[in-house]
Design a protein around this motif. Sequence first.
Motif, PDB file in Angstrom:
ATOM      1  N   GLY A  88       0.663  -1.272  -0.140  1.00 44.64           N
ATOM      2  CA  GLY A  88      -0.008  -0.025   0.141  1.00 44.64           C
ATOM      3  C   GLY A  88       0.736   1.212  -0.083  1.00 44.64           C
ATOM      4  N   ALA A  89       0.869   1.989  -1.208  1.00 42.86           N
ATOM      5  CA  ALA A  89       1.602   3.027  -1.057  1.00 42.86           C
ATOM      6  C   ALA A  89       1.182   4.175  -0.444  1.00 42.86           C
ATOM      7  CB  ALA A  89       1.872   3.899  -2.565  1.00 42.86           C
ATOM      8  N   GLN A  90      -0.080   3.944   0.369  1.00 45.23           N
ATOM      9  CA  GLN A  90      -0.645   5.123   1.141  1.00 45.23           C
ATOM     10  C   GLN A  90      -0.177   4.814   2.476  1.00 45.23           C
ATOM     11  OE1 GLN A  90      -2.054   7.670  -0.463  1.00 45.23           O
ATOM     12  NE2 GLN A  90      -1.541   6.574  -2.369  1.00 45.23           N
ATOM     13  N   ASP A  91       0.514   3.679   2.953  1.00 42.53           N
ATOM     14  CA  ASP A  91       0.963   3.473   4.353  1.00 42.53           C
ATOM     15  C   ASP A  91       1.622   4.827   4.977  1.00 42.53           C
ATOM     16  OD1 ASP A  91       2.174   2.552   6.543  1.00 42.53           O
ATOM     17  OD2 ASP A  91       2.489   0.418   5.905  1.00 42.53           O
ATOM     18  N   PRO A  92       1.170   5.396   5.782  1.00 38.54           N
ATOM     19  CA  PRO A  92       1.717   6.562   6.470  1.00 38.54           C
ATOM     20  C   PRO A  92       3.249   6.338   6.961  1.00 38.54           C
ATOM     21  CG  PRO A  92       0.223   5.877   7.979  1.00 38.54           C
ATOM     22  CD  PRO A  92      -0.260   4.830   6.682  1.00 38.54           C
ATOM     23  N   ALA A  93       3.644   5.162   7.359  1.00 36.94           N
ATOM     24  CA  ALA A  93       4.872   4.606   7.856  1.00 36.94           C
ATOM     25  C   ALA A  93       5.917   5.077   6.784  1.00 36.94           C
ATOM     26  CB  ALA A  93       4.835   3.432   8.464  1.00 36.94           C
ATOM     27  N   PHE A  94       5.444   5.019   5.338  1.00 35.56           N
ATOM     28  CA  PHE A  94       6.866   5.125   4.541  1.00 35.56           C
ATOM     29  C   PHE A  94       6.567   6.577   3.860  1.00 35.56           C
ATOM     30  CE2 PHE A  94       5.744   0.444   4.201  1.00 35.56           C
ATOM     31  CZ  PHE A  94       7.302   0.213   4.186  1.00 35.56           C
ATOM     32  N   GLY A  95       7.719   7.116   3.566  1.00 34.08           N
ATOM     33  CA  GLY A  95       8.048   8.419   2.745  1.00 34.08           C
ATOM     34  C   GLY A  95       8.525   8.033   1.545  1.00 34.08           C
ATOM     35  N   PHE A  96       8.286   8.984   0.585  1.00 33.73           N
ATOM     36  CA  PHE A  96       8.968   8.717  -0.629  1.00 33.73           C
ATOM     37  C   PHE A  96       9.059  10.439  -1.164  1.00 33.73           C
ATOM     38  CE2 PHE A  96       5.814   5.553  -0.275  1.00 33.73           C
ATOM     39  CZ  PHE A  96       6.636   4.619  -0.488  1.00 33.73           C
ATOM     40  N   ARG A  97      10.654  10.426  -1.206  1.00 36.99           N
ATOM     41  CA  ARG A  97      11.004  11.922  -1.878  1.00 36.99           C
ATOM     42  C   ARG A  97      12.135  11.884  -2.881  1.00 36.99           C
ATOM     43  NH1 ARG A  97      11.961  12.374   3.750  1.00 36.99           N
ATOM     44  NH2 ARG A  97      14.066  12.518   4.249  1.00 36.99           N
ATOM     45  N   LEU A  98      12.247  12.966  -3.684  1.00 39.54           N
ATOM     46  CA  LEU A  98      13.192  12.745  -4.542  1.00 39.54           C
ATOM     47  C   LEU A  98      14.460  13.836  -3.942  1.00 39.54           C
ATOM     48  CD1 LEU A  98      11.690  12.963  -8.077  1.00 39.54           C
ATOM     49  CD2 LEU A  98      12.591  11.053  -6.931  1.00 39.54           C
ATOM     50  N   LEU A  99      15.652  13.803  -4.386  1.00 41.03           N
ATOM     51  CA  LEU A  99      16.718  14.452  -3.882  1.00 41.03           C
ATOM     52  C   LEU A  99      17.876  14.132  -4.777  1.00 41.03           C
ATOM     53  CD1 LEU A  99      18.346  13.144  -0.511  1.00 41.03           C
ATOM     54  CD2 LEU A  99      16.673  11.905  -1.784  1.00 41.03           C
ATOM     55  N   GLU A 100      18.701  15.268  -4.672  1.00 44.95           N
ATOM     56  CA  GLU A 100      20.090  15.090  -5.652  1.00 44.95           C
ATOM     57  C   GLU A 100      21.049  14.216  -4.888  1.00 44.95           C
ATOM     58  OE1 GLU A 100      23.400  18.107  -6.857  1.00 44.95           O
ATOM     59  OE2 GLU A 100      21.656  18.286  -8.355  1.00 44.95           O
ATOM     60  N   LEU A 101      21.512  12.974  -5.220  1.00 44.40           N
ATOM     61  CA  LEU A 101      22.441  12.221  -4.558  1.00 44.40           C
ATOM     62  C   LEU A 101      23.443  11.927  -5.840  1.00 44.40           C
ATOM     63  CD1 LEU A 101      20.401   9.502  -2.591  1.00 44.40           C
ATOM     64  CD2 LEU A 101      21.576  11.834  -1.713  1.00 44.40           C
ATOM     65  N   ASN A 102      24.679  12.220  -5.546  1.00 45.10           N
ATOM     66  CA  ASN A 102      25.701  11.784  -6.478  1.00 45.10           C
ATOM     67  C   ASN A 102      25.884  12.491  -7.776  1.00 45.10           C
ATOM     68  OD1 ASN A 102      25.742   9.387  -4.515  1.00 45.10           O
ATOM     69  ND2 ASN A 102      27.863   9.662  -5.080  1.00 45.10           N
ATOM     70  N   GLY A 103      25.238  13.803  -7.867  1.00 45.51           N
ATOM     71  CA  GLY A 103      25.191  14.624  -9.059  1.00 45.51           C
ATOM     72  C   GLY A 103      23.936  14.473  -9.985  1.00 45.51           C
ATOM     73  N   GLY A 104      23.254  13.450  -9.503  1.00 50.53           N
ATOM     74  CA  GLY A 104      21.715  13.315 -10.189  1.00 50.53           C
ATOM     75  C   GLY A 104      20.638  12.955  -9.314  1.00 50.53           C
ATOM     76  N   PRO A 105      19.252  13.025  -9.922  1.00 50.08           N
ATOM     77  CA  PRO A 105      18.167  12.837  -9.182  1.00 50.08           C
ATOM     78  C   PRO A 105      18.013  11.201  -8.643  1.00 50.08           C
ATOM     79  CG  PRO A 105      17.661  13.652 -11.389  1.00 50.08           C
ATOM     80  CD  PRO A 105      19.108  13.314 -11.408  1.00 50.08           C
ATOM     81  N   ALA A 106      17.786  11.148  -7.494  1.00 47.20           N
ATOM     82  CA  ALA A 106      17.398   9.868  -6.752  1.00 47.20           C
ATOM     83  C   ALA A 106      16.348   9.971  -5.797  1.00 47.20           C
ATOM     84  CB  ALA A 106      18.803   9.458  -5.980  1.00 47.20           C
ATOM     85  N   ALA A 107      15.966   8.634  -5.660  1.00 43.47           N
ATOM     86  CA  ALA A 107      14.726   8.292  -4.673  1.00 43.47           C
ATOM     87  C   ALA A 107      14.988   7.629  -3.465  1.00 43.47           C
ATOM     88  CB  ALA A 107      13.826   7.546  -5.513  1.00 43.47           C
ATOM     89  N   LEU A 108      14.532   8.585  -2.439  1.00 41.95           N
ATOM     90  CA  LEU A 108      14.904   8.268  -0.908  1.00 41.95           C
ATOM     91  C   LEU A 108      13.383   7.704  -0.396  1.00 41.95           C
ATOM     92  CD1 LEU A 108      16.437   7.943   1.540  1.00 41.95           C
ATOM     93  CD2 LEU A 108      15.825  10.205   2.140  1.00 41.95           C
ATOM     94  N   VAL A 109      13.600   6.357   0.150  1.00 39.34           N
ATOM     95  CA  VAL A 109      12.348   5.743   0.634  1.00 39.34           C
ATOM     96  C   VAL A 109      12.580   5.953   2.417  1.00 39.34           C
ATOM     97  CG1 VAL A 109      10.817   3.826   0.878  1.00 39.34           C
ATOM     98  CG2 VAL A 109      11.783   4.465  -0.911  1.00 39.34           C
TER      99      VAL A 109
END
Length: 301
Positions: free
Chosen positions: A241-262
Amino acid sequence: MTVEVTEVFEEHRPVLDGVAYRMLGRVADAEDVVQEAWLRWSAVDHAQVREPRAYLVRITTRLAIDRLRQAQSRREAYVGSWLPEPLVTDLAPAPAARQQDGAERVMLAESVSMAVLVVLESLSPLERAVFVLREAFGFPYAEIAETLERGEPAVRQLAGRARRHVAERKPRFEVDPELQRDLTERFLKAATEGDVQGLVSVLAPDVRMVSDSADGAKAPRRVILGADKVSRFLAAVAPEGAQDPAFGFRLLELNGGPAALVTYEGRPDTVFSLDVADGLVQAVYVNRNPGKLAHLEGAGE
């Protein structure tokens, strides 16, 4: 200790940080090396140092080589794939430099990218030092030779060997940041929703997925190859369930490019770093090693 001595070190710290991280692939190890360089700098007779930048880079490089040699035996015994520690970067040009073309920014982004750092892991410590100093920072061969206490012809040979090795294994890069970000967003959406077809639409047919985990964090120990296998694996392990409030998802710049942090309950859980070329994801790097993610808490908020 005079204020000037401290100011000189801080002036050159960005270069020292950059050299140490590219040499070691770990933020904490790089920080330790730079701190040791500071201790040595603070104890030296500064009147005898004609070129502080060269002196500091020389100390930092030698310390990094020593630490890398110690680390290589541990990495050889590492269970599964070993990936460099994700680094938060902000490569946006300063206002005064915005009229310059993007070549310098692209080169900097590539030199710290996850893909290139993975390739650098296969070099010897001396080859890695020469490559980093020459290719990432443009140091002259004579200065590198002095740093490594080698003759200049030997350094040139090391540089040529390292350059050929990296060129043979270096992945292609997509230089359009908007396309990179768009593909990262689509990848993250499809992955978190368990959307196999959505994943297949952004993955290259021969995509590779490399995972790094430790301390109970589960991840495949072998490289997964092919869009079908990668997409099905990611869909199978998608959070319930992507709506599970325990999980968060965001984009940020890592190692010079876009990356996804869960995140899970506010703590970094997984990082997805992507190689993008030809409008598709060529490689997926999945880092679930808690020791390499703790410093990302609060990043991108």
